[in-house]
Scaffold this motif. Structure first.
Motif, PDB file in Angstrom:
ATOM      1  N   VAL A  67       0.840  -1.200   0.000  1.00 29.00           N
ATOM      2  CA  VAL A  67       0.000   0.000   0.000  1.00 29.00           C
ATOM      3  C   VAL A  67       0.873   1.247   0.000  1.00 29.00           C
ATOM      4  O   VAL A  67       0.630   2.203  -0.740  1.00 29.00           O
ATOM      5  CB  VAL A  67      -0.950  -0.005   1.219  1.00 29.00           C
ATOM      6  CG1 VAL A  67      -1.622   1.340   1.378  1.00 29.00           C
ATOM      7  CG2 VAL A  67      -1.987  -1.094   1.067  1.00 29.00           C
ATOM      8  N   LEU A  68       1.924   1.224   0.816  1.00 29.11           N
ATOM      9  CA  LEU A  68       2.800   2.390   0.882  1.00 29.11           C
ATOM     10  C   LEU A  68       3.512   2.622  -0.446  1.00 29.11           C
ATOM     11  O   LEU A  68       3.631   3.756  -0.913  1.00 29.11           O
ATOM     12  CB  LEU A  68       3.825   2.206   2.011  1.00 29.11           C
ATOM     13  CG  LEU A  68       3.261   2.125   3.431  1.00 29.11           C
ATOM     14  CD1 LEU A  68       4.380   1.927   4.438  1.00 29.11           C
ATOM     15  CD2 LEU A  68       2.476   3.361   3.780  1.00 29.11           C
ATOM     16  N   GLN A  69       3.979   1.524  -1.082  1.00 29.56           N
ATOM     17  CA  GLN A  69       4.675   1.709  -2.359  1.00 29.56           C
ATOM     18  C   GLN A  69       3.689   2.156  -3.440  1.00 29.56           C
ATOM     19  O   GLN A  69       4.032   2.928  -4.326  1.00 29.56           O
ATOM     20  CB  GLN A  69       5.400   0.428  -2.785  1.00 29.56           C
ATOM     21  CG  GLN A  69       6.452   0.713  -3.860  1.00 29.56           C
ATOM     22  CD  GLN A  69       7.214  -0.531  -4.287  1.00 29.56           C
ATOM     23  OE1 GLN A  69       6.703  -1.375  -4.997  1.00 29.56           O
ATOM     24  NE2 GLN A  69       8.458  -0.628  -3.854  1.00 29.56           N
ATOM     25  N   LEU A  70       2.454   1.668  -3.331  1.00 31.71           N
ATOM     26  CA  LEU A  70       1.423   2.107  -4.273  1.00 31.71           C
ATOM     27  C   LEU A  70       1.173   3.602  -4.116  1.00 31.71           C
ATOM     28  O   LEU A  70       1.019   4.332  -5.100  1.00 31.71           O
ATOM     29  CB  LEU A  70       0.140   1.310  -4.026  1.00 31.71           C
ATOM     30  CG  LEU A  70      -0.935   1.356  -5.103  1.00 31.71           C
ATOM     31  CD1 LEU A  70      -0.394   0.866  -6.422  1.00 31.71           C
ATOM     32  CD2 LEU A  70      -2.129   0.515  -4.675  1.00 31.71           C
ATOM     33  N   MET A  71       1.155   4.070  -2.865  1.00 33.34           N
ATOM     34  CA  MET A  71       1.020   5.506  -2.627  1.00 33.34           C
ATOM     35  C   MET A  71       2.194   6.262  -3.245  1.00 33.34           C
ATOM     36  O   MET A  71       2.031   7.329  -3.829  1.00 33.34           O
ATOM     37  CB  MET A  71       0.969   5.800  -1.121  1.00 33.34           C
ATOM     38  CG  MET A  71      -0.293   5.348  -0.426  1.00 33.34           C
ATOM     39  SD  MET A  71      -1.720   6.332  -0.869  1.00 33.34           S
ATOM     40  CE  MET A  71      -1.388   7.862   0.010  1.00 33.34           C
ATOM     41  N   ASP A  72       3.410   5.690  -3.112  1.00 33.44           N
ATOM     42  CA  ASP A  72       4.581   6.315  -3.722  1.00 33.44           C
ATOM     43  C   ASP A  72       4.403   6.426  -5.222  1.00 33.44           C
ATOM     44  O   ASP A  72       4.729   7.431  -5.839  1.00 33.44           O
ATOM     45  CB  ASP A  72       5.836   5.467  -3.437  1.00 33.44           C
ATOM     46  CG  ASP A  72       6.503   5.843  -2.129  1.00 33.44           C
ATOM     47  OD1 ASP A  72       7.573   5.291  -1.837  1.00 33.44           O
ATOM     48  OD2 ASP A  72       5.959   6.706  -1.413  1.00 33.44           O
ATOM     49  N   ASN A  73       3.888   5.336  -5.834  1.00 32.96           N
ATOM     50  CA  ASN A  73       3.760   5.313  -7.288  1.00 32.96           C
ATOM     51  C   ASN A  73       2.644   6.209  -7.789  1.00 32.96           C
ATOM     52  O   ASN A  73       2.782   6.877  -8.804  1.00 32.96           O
ATOM     53  CB  ASN A  73       3.470   3.873  -7.769  1.00 32.96           C
ATOM     54  CG  ASN A  73       4.720   3.019  -7.754  1.00 32.96           C
ATOM     55  OD1 ASN A  73       5.730   3.414  -7.206  1.00 32.96           O
ATOM     56  ND2 ASN A  73       4.652   1.849  -8.348  1.00 32.96           N
ATOM     57  N   VAL A  74       1.543   6.210  -7.088  1.00 26.81           N
ATOM     58  CA  VAL A  74       0.337   6.844  -7.617  1.00 26.81           C
ATOM     59  C   VAL A  74       0.101   8.230  -7.013  1.00 26.81           C
ATOM     60  O   VAL A  74      -0.302   9.165  -7.706  1.00 26.81           O
ATOM     61  CB  VAL A  74      -0.868   5.912  -7.344  1.00 26.81           C
ATOM     62  CG1 VAL A  74      -2.167   6.617  -7.582  1.00 26.81           C
ATOM     63  CG2 VAL A  74      -0.768   4.680  -8.232  1.00 26.81           C
ATOM     64  N   ALA A  75       0.355   8.362  -5.705  1.00 23.19           N
ATOM     65  CA  ALA A  75       0.088   9.636  -5.034  1.00 23.19           C
ATOM     66  C   ALA A  75       1.368  10.444  -4.819  1.00 23.19           C
ATOM     67  O   ALA A  75       1.343  11.475  -4.169  1.00 23.19           O
ATOM     68  CB  ALA A  75      -0.590   9.390  -3.685  1.00 23.19           C
ATOM     69  N   HIS A  76       2.467   9.948  -5.348  1.00 21.92           N
ATOM     70  CA  HIS A  76       3.749  10.666  -5.287  1.00 21.92           C
ATOM     71  C   HIS A  76       4.201  10.979  -3.879  1.00 21.92           C
ATOM     72  O   HIS A  76       4.791  12.026  -3.621  1.00 21.92           O
ATOM     73  CB  HIS A  76       3.673  11.961  -6.116  1.00 21.92           C
ATOM     74  CG  HIS A  76       3.163  11.719  -7.491  1.00 21.92           C
ATOM     75  ND1 HIS A  76       3.850  10.987  -8.432  1.00 21.92           N
ATOM     76  CD2 HIS A  76       2.002  12.057  -8.072  1.00 21.92           C
ATOM     77  CE1 HIS A  76       3.137  10.901  -9.541  1.00 21.92           C
ATOM     78  NE2 HIS A  76       2.014  11.540  -9.354  1.00 21.92           N
ATOM     79  N   THR A  77       3.934  10.051  -2.958  1.00 24.39           N
ATOM     80  CA  THR A  77       4.470  10.209  -1.615  1.00 24.39           C
ATOM     81  C   THR A  77       5.930   9.726  -1.629  1.00 24.39           C
ATOM     82  O   THR A  77       6.438   9.274  -2.652  1.00 24.39           O
ATOM     83  CB  THR A  77       3.678   9.363  -0.613  1.00 24.39           C
ATOM     84  OG1 THR A  77       3.601   8.020  -1.139  1.00 24.39           O
ATOM     85  CG2 THR A  77       2.289   9.899  -0.414  1.00 24.39           C
ATOM     86  N   SER A  78       6.583   9.834  -0.490  1.00 24.99           N
ATOM     87  CA  SER A  78       7.997   9.442  -0.418  1.00 24.99           C
ATOM     88  C   SER A  78       8.260   8.492   0.720  1.00 24.99           C
ATOM     89  O   SER A  78       9.230   8.645   1.455  1.00 24.99           O
ATOM     90  CB  SER A  78       8.880  10.678  -0.224  1.00 24.99           C
ATOM     91  OG  SER A  78       8.738  11.549  -1.292  1.00 24.99           O
ATOM     92  N   PHE A  79       7.403   7.492   0.870  1.00 18.38           N
ATOM     93  CA  PHE A  79       7.644   6.543   1.946  1.00 18.38           C
ATOM     94  C   PHE A  79       9.003   5.890   1.797  1.00 18.38           C
ATOM     95  O   PHE A  79       9.708   5.668   2.773  1.00 18.38           O
ATOM     96  CB  PHE A  79       6.564   5.463   1.950  1.00 18.38           C
ATOM     97  CG  PHE A  79       5.251   5.933   2.463  1.00 18.38           C
ATOM     98  CD1 PHE A  79       4.151   6.023   1.626  1.00 18.38           C
ATOM     99  CD2 PHE A  79       5.099   6.304   3.788  1.00 18.38           C
ATOM    100  CE1 PHE A  79       2.926   6.471   2.098  1.00 18.38           C
ATOM    101  CE2 PHE A  79       3.872   6.748   4.260  1.00 18.38           C
ATOM    102  CZ  PHE A  79       2.792   6.836   3.413  1.00 18.38           C
ATOM    103  N   PHE A  80       9.348   5.523   0.568  1.00 18.05           N
ATOM    104  CA  PHE A  80      10.589   4.791   0.363  1.00 18.05           C
ATOM    105  C   PHE A  80      11.576   5.576  -0.490  1.00 18.05           C
ATOM    106  O   PHE A  80      12.581   5.024  -0.941  1.00 18.05           O
ATOM    107  CB  PHE A  80      10.301   3.440  -0.302  1.00 18.05           C
ATOM    108  CG  PHE A  80       9.283   2.613   0.433  1.00 18.05           C
ATOM    109  CD1 PHE A  80       8.104   2.215  -0.189  1.00 18.05           C
ATOM    110  CD2 PHE A  80       9.487   2.245   1.749  1.00 18.05           C
ATOM    111  CE1 PHE A  80       7.167   1.456   0.486  1.00 18.05           C
ATOM    112  CE2 PHE A  80       8.542   1.492   2.430  1.00 18.05           C
ATOM    113  CZ  PHE A  80       7.381   1.092   1.794  1.00 18.05           C
ATOM    114  N   LEU A  81      11.301   6.843  -0.728  1.00 17.40           N
ATOM    115  CA  LEU A  81      12.185   7.638  -1.563  1.00 17.40           C
ATOM    116  C   LEU A  81      12.997   8.564  -0.683  1.00 17.40           C
ATOM    117  O   LEU A  81      12.449   9.363   0.072  1.00 17.40           O
ATOM    118  CB  LEU A  81      11.371   8.460  -2.572  1.00 17.40           C
ATOM    119  CG  LEU A  81      10.435   7.638  -3.458  1.00 17.40           C
ATOM    120  CD1 LEU A  81       9.662   8.551  -4.388  1.00 17.40           C
ATOM    121  CD2 LEU A  81      11.227   6.618  -4.264  1.00 17.40           C
ATOM    122  N   PRO A  82      14.319   8.458  -0.774  1.00 21.83           N
ATOM    123  CA  PRO A  82      15.146   9.274   0.110  1.00 21.83           C
ATOM    124  C   PRO A  82      15.199  10.725  -0.355  1.00 21.83           C
ATOM    125  O   PRO A  82      14.912  11.041  -1.502  1.00 21.83           O
ATOM    126  CB  PRO A  82      16.518   8.614  -0.002  1.00 21.83           C
ATOM    127  CG  PRO A  82      16.521   7.988  -1.345  1.00 21.83           C
ATOM    128  CD  PRO A  82      15.105   7.594  -1.649  1.00 21.83           C
TER     129      PRO A  82
END
Lengths: 268, 108, 620
Positions: free
Chosen positions: C252-267
């Motif tokens: 879910v978190l990575q999906l948010m990163d991909n679709v909602a442009h969040t940065s859960f896993f992006l430094p």
């Protein structure tokens, strides 16, 4: 052959099937929200010192939501107890309360989301940052063409984005909030407090969103049992009571998650 | 039969118990909010510890009484104990891993 | 545990209720075969679908092996078709690097989540477990059906992702951030949605299995009388229940990163294509890895435990003696399941962990090898003194033993952090895990298919073609994977679309440790061995389908003379499984008991008053 122990308890385990099933499911949900909480802790601990937001969320609304869910947990339990002693009228009342409380929770939550969504952080051309609620956008507002203006409510202008992070500091609490009008020409870029804004909004929307979906799901199940599903009370009351218990356990779990969400997101 | 014999059949005493629990929950929530706005300790660590401790008390009340976990069968307990252990492992070991750096490297 | 006879209440549906409203009309095709709630139908649905996916995953691998052996060259025969279906990524019928990467990512994903796990856990588990414990069905039949349909949807989503612009997921089955978020394809989002559906399916299945095994054991079926297959499925279900959710959270978190442009896993400071990425930063790529491998490691035990269960059943049956060390097996499998949750970071030795935490994980990893070895040893010891019957299931079960041995033992160096630093991400790893899963788990699953086919259909599969299938598969499996150990030790890295030709001595003769020609040559041999392996599956596929209607009919409900309850039903078992009330009075492997007329005694067969109780001397 019918499946045994759907109603009566199996002697050596002492429980009926659905109760074991729901507890197993709740165990997996503990791991699900546990994974999300772990993510929260790691992101917060790993953040640059001074950048993690505090006090961005409305504690009053959060408290009301906490009490709403706590009360609904209680009405759920009382609904099951009423079903157990076959007082159907009381059961309908308590269960109806639970549904209303669930809907209220979701409505308040939507309001909070809207609150965040309309809160903007605006990078100004002069290097400063304006921050506040977007009250009005002129019809001809166009950032690219530099036309029009926006009006911020309860806004303030700061020099560094770090000042926007911790709203609990004495400086932040003392800061003056006023209506600010900004011309498009003065604005470099603007971004609302959506999930992409920073990791705090990201985890806030995601974890409360997932929790909210669980509240919605729970409310729908409880509504079904209260409404169309109540026929089973007449044909098989014990089995129906078990369904109320099992759905009640799910609802209590949803409350349990909020018991940790509220302090972690709103109070710390 | 299901556990009707283990629970009070008297609905009114049930309502009384629930009212007490609700009052306690209101008090603990107030305590958390008060702690949050207080000036205890340096920074957030002590406050977070206190607030989470109160939250755990809340959780205990909801799980223990409202989910009648306190009177539940050993089987359920066993599943939950393992779950809590694995969750603690997930959070604890991950935090340790992210915080432990090779000897001689600079940690920031 | 003692064999206390428990008085259970009678089943519902006794005449007091009247059979009036339990008499259901004959269900139509859709209710019977597509939306069935019967565990046997659901098991077969899972089985056919997972076998199909495995075949598809196999084709992906063949295409990859071609590319590795002949980088950049158009694929013979299939090339034009690929270009027609996929367009630009297969320009000229050759596999582009991006397409290779998507094949690699999807091969892994499909084989694991759409192939082996659904086949071993959902298919065999659903069909056999309720029969083995004496239950009429799973505890929650409608949840079971929902679980299959979630699986079906997840599979569709994964397949569809091949055809969208940008193609399927390309960041490995491990989907590491930030690559998984910065690759310009929606295929990653499809992969994540597919994963959420598949995880949901597994969670629902896990709840069902655990509740069924705990609650629906027949009277007298105590825990220590359960066949080992049931214990293995029980532990597997617990692993799925508790290890999958953190990956669901991470997805879910990575999906948010991909679709909602969040940065859960992006430094912070992430640069993509030389430009600073337009994201908030503040995330942690390591967080994804921890959450992923928290499932990823227990997942491998999900892949192996049901297979071990099948092997145990087949060996006991075909040695005509009890499995050696039943208690050791049970305690070992419980211990493996428990430990599997705290070893995961041995997949992350290269991420810069400190010595303390690395040593912790190294220790737990070494320890977890002990119960695995105990289980394998018990199975080897079970052969000693047995009256060994050779048939196709037994051959696959016997083949499993040394193959899993090789796979498991080659895992030990990988558990040691210092050695893993060198071997990580090389072909040694690929060889190791394929040995455990391919000639390991999959051989056990083949054994299961040949073994339970008569119960499902009332006919046997052809013994001749079964043996052809076994021998060819055995030879080619080893020809495909054994050379990879050598390649890996020589330093050949995995996931290279050019087959490492740019690291070869031919290309860069002055580079230290450039891959020698012998290593590169192996690529060609492996490709042909893989072709051979593929051809070896044809007899199996033909045998499977032809035997349904043309196979030799079995003459009894228990053609293998087995002791477990799954063989004490009509063939195929009707709805509700057992036509009589069961009372289990003995353990699961009562073969060759002294003083008995036959060399096997089913678990629920009543004690015959005429049976002589004088124990006859045991001859070796």
């Amino acid at each position: 052959m019918e499946i045994p122990y759907t109603i009566e308890n199996r002697p050596d385990t002492g429980i009926y099937n659905a109760k074991l099933g729901i507890w197993l499911f709740l165990a997996s949900e503990v791991m699900l929200f546990g994974g999300l909480f772990s993510a929260y802790v790691l992101l917060r601990v790993g953040a640059e010192p001074g950048t993690w937001p505090h006090g961005w969320l409305d504690v009053k609304l959060g408290t009301i939501n906490t009490l709403i869910l706590a009360l609904s947990a209680i009405t759920t339990l009382l609904a099951w107890a009423a079903c157990k002693v076959r007082q159907f009228g009381k059961f309908k009342f308590f269960h109806g309360c639970t549904i209303l409380l669930g809907i209220s929770f979701l409505c308040l939550h939507m309001y909070e989301y809207h609150d965040e969504w309309t809160h903007y952080e605006i990078q100004l051309a002069n290097g400063k940052i304006a921050d506040g609620h977007l009250a009005e956008t002129s019809k001809d507002f166009d950032l690219a063409k530099k036309t029009g203006f926006v009006k911020l409510e309860e806004g303030r202008v700061v020099d560094d984005s770090k000042e926007l992070a911790d709203l609990r500091t004495p400086e932040a609490r003392a800061a003056k909030h006023e209506d600010i009008t900004l011309q498009a020409a003065d604005i470099k870029s603007m971004e609302n407090y959506s999930p992409r804004h920073n990791t705090f909004t990201a985890i806030y929307f995601t974890i409360t969103g997932l929790h909210g979906l669980h509240v919605l799901g729970g409310t729908l199940v409880i509504f079904y049992l209260w409404g169309p599903g109540r026929r089973m009370y007449k044909t098989d009351p014990e089995r129906y009571t078990n369904r109320i218990e099992v759905s009640g356990l799910f609802w209590h779990f949803v409350d349990l998650v909020w018991i940790f969400l509220f302090p972690v997101l709103y109070l710390t | 039969m299901s556990d009707s014999k283990e629970h009070s059949v008297d609905l009114n005493s049930y309502i009384r118990l629930c009212a007490v629990i609700f009052l306690v929950l209101i008090c603990t929530t107030a305590a958390m909010i008060a702690t949050s706005y207080s000036h205890i300790g340096n920074g957030w660590t002590l406050k977070v510890t206190l607030i989470l401790s109160i939250a755990i008390v809340n959780a205990f009340l909801v799980a223990g009484y409202l989910m009648h976990l306190l009177s539940e069968k050993k089987l359920i307990y066993t599943v939950l104990v393992f779950t809590v252990f694995f969750f603690a492992g997930l959070m604890g070991l991950t935090m340790w891993a992210m915080g432990d750096f090779p000897v001689g490297t600079v940690a920031h | 545990m003692q064999a206390n006879v428990q008085q259970f209440p009678p089943f519902r549906g006794t005449p007091a209720h009247g059979h009036g409203h339990h008499e259901h009309h004959e269900p139509n095709f859709w209710q019977k075969y597509i939306f069935s709630t019967d565990h046997k139908i659901i098991g077969i649905q899972y089985g056919l679908m997972s076998l199909s996916f495995m075949l598809f995953g196999f084709f992906l691998m063949l295409l990859m092996r071609w590319q590795i052996a002949h980088p950049g060259m158009p694929v013979p025969l299939i090339g034009p078709l690929l270009e027609k279906i996929l367009g630009a990524p297969a320009a000229g019928g050759a596999i582009s690097p991006d397409l290779y990467n998507s094949f690699g990512a999807m091969h892994g994903t499909i084989m694991i989540f759409l192939g082996v796990v659904p086949l071993s856990f959902a298919a065999f588990g659903n069909y056999v477990v309720p029969l083995m414990i004496g239950a009429p069905d799973m505890t929650f039949p409608r949840v079971n059906m929902a679980s299959f349909h979630a699986f079906f949807l997840g599979g569709i989503v994964m397949l569809v992702s091949f055809f969208i612009p940008g193609g399927a997921a390309q960041a490995g089955w491990t989907s590491y951030s930030p690559l998984a978020t910065t690759i310009p394809t929606d295929g990653q989002a499809f992969w994540l949605v597919g994963m959420v559906l598949l995880i949901t399916s597994s969670l629902l299945g896990a709840v069902n299995f655990i509740a069924t095994i705990i609650q629906l054991r027949a009277p007298g079926m105590t825990w220590m009388r359960l066949p080992f297959f049931v214990w293995a499925q029980f532990v597997t279900a617990f692993i799925l229940l508790l290890a999958f959710p953190p990956l669901e959270a991470a997805s879910v978190l990575q999906l948010m990163d991909n679709v909602a442009h969040t940065s859960f896993f992006l430094p912070t400071g992430l640069a993509v294509g030389g430009q600073l990425a337009h994201v908030s930063g503040g995330g942690s790529p390591l967080l994804w890895q921890h959450l992923f491998w928290f499932l990823g490691h227990p997942e491998v035990y999900v892949l192996i435990l049901p297979a071990m269960g099948i092997v145990a059943e087949v060996i006991a049956n075909n040695t005509r003696k009890p499995i050696w060390g039943y208690k050791s097996l049970v305690y070992s499998v419980l211990f493996v399941g428990f430990l599997s949750f705290i070893v995961w970071a041995h997949h992350m030795y290269m991420t810069g962990m400190g010595q303390k935490i690395a040593t912790f994980f190294q220790a737990t990893t070494m320890i977890i090898s002990i119960p695995s070895v105990i289980i394998l040893t018990c199975m080897f010891l079970s052969l000693w003194g047995g009256s060994i019957r050779i048939n196709t299931p037994m051959m696959f079960a016997l083949g499993f033993l040394p193959m899993f041995g090789i796979g498991g033992l080659t895992g030990l160096p990988l558990g040691l952090a210092a050695v893993d630093l060198y071997l990580h991400d090389t072909y040694y790893i690929i060889a190791h895990f394929h040995y455990v899963v391919a000639p390991g788990s999959i051989f056990a699953l083949f054994a299961g298919v040949y073994f339970w086919f008569p119960k499902m259909t009332g006919r046997r599969m052809s013994e001749f073609w079964g043996r052809v299938h076994f021998w060819c598969s055995f030879v080619f499996m080893n020809l495909v994977f054994m050379p990879m150990f050598a390649q890996g030790i020589k330093g050949m890295l995995r996931r290279m679309s050019d087959g490492a030709v740019n690291y070869s001595a031919a290309r860069v003769p002055n580079a230290i440790d450039a891959l020698p020609g012998t290593v590169m040559q192996l690529n060609d041999w492996i490709f042909w061995a893989a072709i051979g392996l593929g051809i070896a599956q044809i007899p199996f596929i033909v045998n499977l389908f032809c035997s349904i209607s043309h196979g030799e009919k079995v003459k009894s409900d228990n053609p293998w003379s087995a002791t477990t309850l799954d063989w004490q039903t009509p063939t195929p078992p009707p709805h509700g499984n057992f036509e009589h009330e069961l009372r289990v009075i003995r353990g699961p492997y009562e073969y060759s008991q002294p003083g008995h007329a036959t060399d096997f005694t089913p678990q629920d067969e009543p004690e015959s008053p005429a049976a002589p109780k004088v124990p006859s001397p045991v001859h070796h």
